[in-house]
Motif scaffolding. Structure first.
Motif, PDB file in Angstrom:
ATOM      1  N   PHE A 111      81.884  47.294 136.024  1.00 58.60           N
ATOM      2  CA  PHE A 111      82.601  48.555 136.182  1.00 58.60           C
ATOM      3  C   PHE A 111      81.807  49.495 137.085  1.00 58.60           C
ATOM      4  O   PHE A 111      80.569  49.503 137.035  1.00 58.60           O
ATOM      5  CB  PHE A 111      82.831  49.208 134.814  1.00 58.60           C
TER       6      PHE A 111
ATOM      7  N   HIS B 174      87.154  47.894 137.067  1.00 55.99           N
ATOM      8  CA  HIS B 174      87.814  49.203 137.047  1.00 55.99           C
ATOM      9  C   HIS B 174      86.798  50.247 137.504  1.00 55.99           C
ATOM     10  O   HIS B 174      85.590  50.022 137.436  1.00 55.99           O
ATOM     11  CB  HIS B 174      88.312  49.547 135.639  1.00 55.99           C
TER      12      HIS B 174
ATOM     13  N   THR C   1      89.791  56.138 136.413  1.00 54.54           N
ATOM     14  CA  THR C   1      89.964  56.913 135.193  1.00 54.54           C
ATOM     15  C   THR C   1      88.930  58.030 135.199  1.00 54.54           C
ATOM     16  O   THR C   1      87.735  57.764 135.343  1.00 54.54           O
ATOM     17  CB  THR C   1      89.769  56.028 133.951  1.00 54.54           C
TER      18      THR C   1
ATOM     19  N   GLU D 117      89.679  49.533 127.316  1.00 47.56           N
ATOM     20  CA  GLU D 117      91.069  49.605 127.755  1.00 47.56           C
ATOM     21  C   GLU D 117      91.353  48.734 128.973  1.00 47.56           C
ATOM     22  O   GLU D 117      92.499  48.399 129.248  1.00 47.56           O
ATOM     23  CB  GLU D 117      91.440  51.044 128.083  1.00 47.56           C
ATOM     24  N   HIS D 118      90.308  48.376 129.721  1.00 46.46           N
ATOM     25  CA  HIS D 118      90.489  47.655 130.995  1.00 46.46           C
ATOM     26  C   HIS D 118      89.839  46.271 131.007  1.00 46.46           C
ATOM     27  O   HIS D 118      89.582  45.713 132.065  1.00 46.46           O
ATOM     28  CB  HIS D 118      89.946  48.512 132.151  1.00 46.46           C
ATOM     29  N   ARG D 119      89.613  45.718 129.831  1.00 44.40           N
ATOM     30  CA  ARG D 119      89.047  44.359 129.780  1.00 44.40           C
ATOM     31  C   ARG D 119      90.121  43.361 129.543  1.00 44.40           C
ATOM     32  O   ARG D 119      91.108  43.550 128.979  1.00 44.40           O
ATOM     33  CB  ARG D 119      88.019  44.264 128.669  1.00 44.40           C
TER      34      ARG D 119
END
Length: 174
Positions: A4, A102, A151, A172-174
């Motif tokens: 990330f 992300h 985000t 939330e983004h995995r």
């Protein structure tokens, strides 16, 4: 790809959050402190960043700070299946964003940026001209990063709370 990117303007707390993520056991890399970024001139040749007195508008017009895509790819391989982070801001973000799972953009108000930069004894932002440049970039970075899918995380909170928010975004983004 569990790497990330934690981005944002100078002074928002990227290095502080990076240190907190490391403290919590996550592989986290600071673009500046870990020497991942490089200054390039218009021809693409790596150059050293000069002292503050020589970093005027003309110098910045002819140079950009980059994170080489090959470096990001290497870090993706190094972290493997573990969630990792790269914390920083560079001029070639459009070229590297897609290499991350992300992007998380830390956000604070201009007064907080001004106060945090003033606490730095030396380095980027130590001159009035550079502080002005940082505040100019800061004015649009949240909207720009959100528009490109990042985000936003409120980084005016204590660092532990900011790191908690960053980790929530990761989940939330995995």
């Amino acid at each position: 790809m569990p790497l990330f990117y934690v981005a944002g303007a100078s002074g928002v707390g990227k290095s502080t959050v990076c240190a907190e993520l490391v403290r919590r056991g996550h592989p986290a890399y600071d673009v500046d402190a870990d020497g991942l970024g490089e200054w390039l001139d218009r021809s693409g040749t790596a150059v050293a960043m000069p002292e503050a007195a020589l970093r005027d508008d003309a110098w910045f017009a002819d140079h950009t700070y980059t994170l080489p895509p090959a470096t990001v790819r290497r870090l993706v391989m190094e972290v493997g299946d573990v969630v990792g982070f790269v914390c920083g801001t560079v001029g070639n973000e459009g070229e590297i964003w897609a290499l991350f799972a992300h992007v998380i953009s830390l956000s604070v108000d201009a007064d907080t940026v001004r106060r945090r930069i003033a606490q730095r004894p030396e380095g980027f932002g130590s001159s009035e001209e550079e502080l002005g440049r940082i505040l100019h970039w800061h004015a649009t970075i949240d909207a720009d990063n959100a528009r490109f899918g990042a985000t936003l995380v409120d980084a005016s909170q204590p660092v532990t709370a900011v790191a908690d928010e960053v980790l929530k975004v990761v989940e939330e983004h995995r």
